[in-house]
Design a protein around this motif. Structure first.
Motif, PDB file in Angstrom:
ATOM      1  N   ASN A 243       5.763   0.114  -1.179  1.00 51.73           N
ATOM      2  CA  ASN A 243       5.803   1.152  -0.151  1.00 51.73           C
ATOM      3  C   ASN A 243       4.416   1.376   0.440  1.00 51.73           C
ATOM      4  OD1 ASN A 243       5.046   4.353  -0.115  1.00 51.73           O
ATOM      5  ND2 ASN A 243       6.911   3.953   1.056  1.00 51.73           N
ATOM      6  N   PHE A 244       3.404   1.449  -0.419  1.00 51.66           N
ATOM      7  CA  PHE A 244       2.043   1.719   0.038  1.00 51.66           C
ATOM      8  C   PHE A 244       1.534   0.599   0.941  1.00 51.66           C
ATOM      9  CE2 PHE A 244      -2.606   1.594  -0.549  1.00 51.66           C
ATOM     10  CZ  PHE A 244      -2.928   2.875  -0.142  1.00 51.66           C
ATOM     11  N   ILE A 245       1.795  -0.646   0.571  1.00 53.62           N
ATOM     12  CA  ILE A 245       1.353  -1.775   1.395  1.00 53.62           C
ATOM     13  C   ILE A 245       2.035  -1.737   2.755  1.00 53.62           C
ATOM     14  CG2 ILE A 245       1.525  -4.283   1.651  1.00 53.62           C
ATOM     15  CD1 ILE A 245       0.862  -4.550  -1.306  1.00 53.62           C
ATOM     16  N   ASP A 246       3.342  -1.545   2.778  1.00 57.37           N
ATOM     17  CA  ASP A 246       4.050  -1.507   4.055  1.00 57.37           C
ATOM     18  C   ASP A 246       3.562  -0.343   4.915  1.00 57.37           C
ATOM     19  OD1 ASP A 246       5.462  -3.725   3.336  1.00 57.37           O
ATOM     20  OD2 ASP A 246       7.407  -2.739   3.167  1.00 57.37           O
ATOM     21  N   TYR A 247       3.331   0.800   4.283  1.00 63.39           N
ATOM     22  CA  TYR A 247       2.843   1.974   5.007  1.00 63.39           C
ATOM     23  C   TYR A 247       1.474   1.700   5.629  1.00 63.39           C
ATOM     24  CZ  TYR A 247       1.027   6.714   5.686  1.00 63.39           C
ATOM     25  OH  TYR A 247       0.463   7.849   6.217  1.00 63.39           O
TER      26      TYR A 247
END
Length: 388
Positions: free
Chosen positions: A104-108
């Motif tokens: 999630n953090f990478i995509d965000y």
């Protein structure tokens, strides 16, 4: 009128929490009030409805550790850990993975960087976790309107990767606390490779210029016929903002979509001291199977993308029922599946499948009768489908 909704739509199907969007023409007591956007409200009930969890059993924070629901104790502890530990050490990185959703953090981060959202990361932050031992922090994407060159049409050139990892930014928009997590996580080789490869995956799919054009046109067409009425209703309040200005901003979106991928690619190469990109062509028979390339599942019989030289990417051939994988053509380790390759030259790779003669087919259950009503008791039985 649709900037944020359009940008959020570009990352549908990723690991990011998003707001639904629907434009509506509003009348109040019969009076026309123009176009208003119906959006999901980002609160504990949004999280509860999307994840089927108790809205009273979560931490929801905004900006720098400001609780909207629950408290900030867990996040503050994680922030302190990341600040004081060397994340290049696998055990430390493994602990951080247990506390936050890395995908999630990478995509965000990749979304905000690609959009060049300049009202972030020191603002417009929302993140949450369920209050339990396995609860991990996730980030919610919202209010991206400053992206795609809102106040700076040539913003497609800007190096937002450096902006998002700056160590000495001003209080707004990118103070050091707001870039801490990404800066520290990039110390870890596994995270760095995952971050760059995921960015490449998205540049080859969601962020491709032609696909972004299609999204812009879709959102424009949703409201274009109503815009003259909207501007007539709000002409006095909107002042200089007119229908022509609206079309100008749409053209700015198109220009950003056209040029942004090449600039972001160059920024990644510069940041991580890479040697450029190489084109990768994937081929296979879609009737027989599909191919996974990093995070992408490819059904197209011929697919092309660009990947960064020197960084390993992973391929996996996934046969359909009744078929089996035989080999890769175009790479050395042709029998390995999955297989990791390091692009260093133009690659043209074929996944070869064949019919699996030993396959007997899946069992298909047509109907089950169990514990029938006494008035219609036909016994307990299972009906199987015979495909022969």
């Amino acid at each position: 009128m649709f900037r944020d909704a359009m940008m959020q739509s570009l990352v549908e199907g990723t690991h990011i929490d998003l707001q639904a969007y629907r434009p509506a023409v509003v009348y109040l007591n019969g009076a026309y009030w123009g176009i208003h956007n119906i959006r999901e409200k980002l609160n504990e009930h949004y999280i509860a409805s999307h994840y089927n969890i108790d809205p009273d059993n979560l931490d929801l924070l905004e900006n720098r550790n400001i609780p909207l629901e629950g408290d900030s104790e867990h996040y503050t502890a994680l922030e302190n850990y990341i600040s004081t530990h060397d994340l290049s050490i696998p055990a430390n990185y493994e602990y951080v993975q247990s506390q936050m959703d890395i995908q999630n953090f990478i995509d965000y981060q990749t979304a905000q960087i690609f959009f060049d959202n300049r009202d972030w990361p020191g603002n417009n932050l929302k993140y949450w976790r369920e209050k339990k031992s396995t609860g991990r922090w996730r980030w919610i994407l919202y209010d991206t309107d400053f992206g795609f060159g809102l106040y700076n049409p040539p913003a497609y050139q800007l190096n937002t990767l450096e902006f998002a990892t700056a160590t000495n930014g001003p209080e707004w928009p990118n103070p050091p606390w707001s870039t801490l997590f990404l800066r520290k996580l990039l110390e870890n080789e596994e995270f760095k490779i995952g971050f760059v490869n995921r960015f490449a995956d998205l540049l080859n799919t969601n962020f491709k210029s032609d696909l972004v054009y299609q999204k812009i046109e879709y959102f424009k067409n949703l409201i274009e016929s109503e815009m003259p009425n909207h501007f007539r209703r709000w002409q006095e309040g909107l002042g200089w903002y007119s229908l022509n200005v609206w079309y100008y901003h749409i053209e700015t979106l198109r220009t950003f979509a056209k040029f942004r991928p090449a600039y972001v690619t160059a920024h990644i190469i510069s940041k991580f001291h890479l040697n450029g990109v190489e084109p990768v062509t994937m081929r296979h028979s879609s009737e027989y199977g599909k191919v996974r390339l990093n995070s992408l599942y490819i059904d197209d019989e011929m697919w092309k993308g660009n990947y960064f030289k020197g960084l390993p990417v992973e391929l996996e051939a996934i046969p359909r029922p009744g078929y089996r994988f035989i080999e890769w053509q175009g790479i050395d380790n042709h029998n390995l599946n999955p297989v990791r390759i390091v692009p260093s030259e133009v690659l043209d790779i074929t996944a070869v499948f064949e019919i699996d003669s030993s396959y007997t087919g899946d069992i298909v259950i047509n109907e089950i009768s169990y514990h029938s009503h006494p008035d219609f008791d036909s016994g307990d039985w299972v009906e199987l489908y015979n495909a022969s």
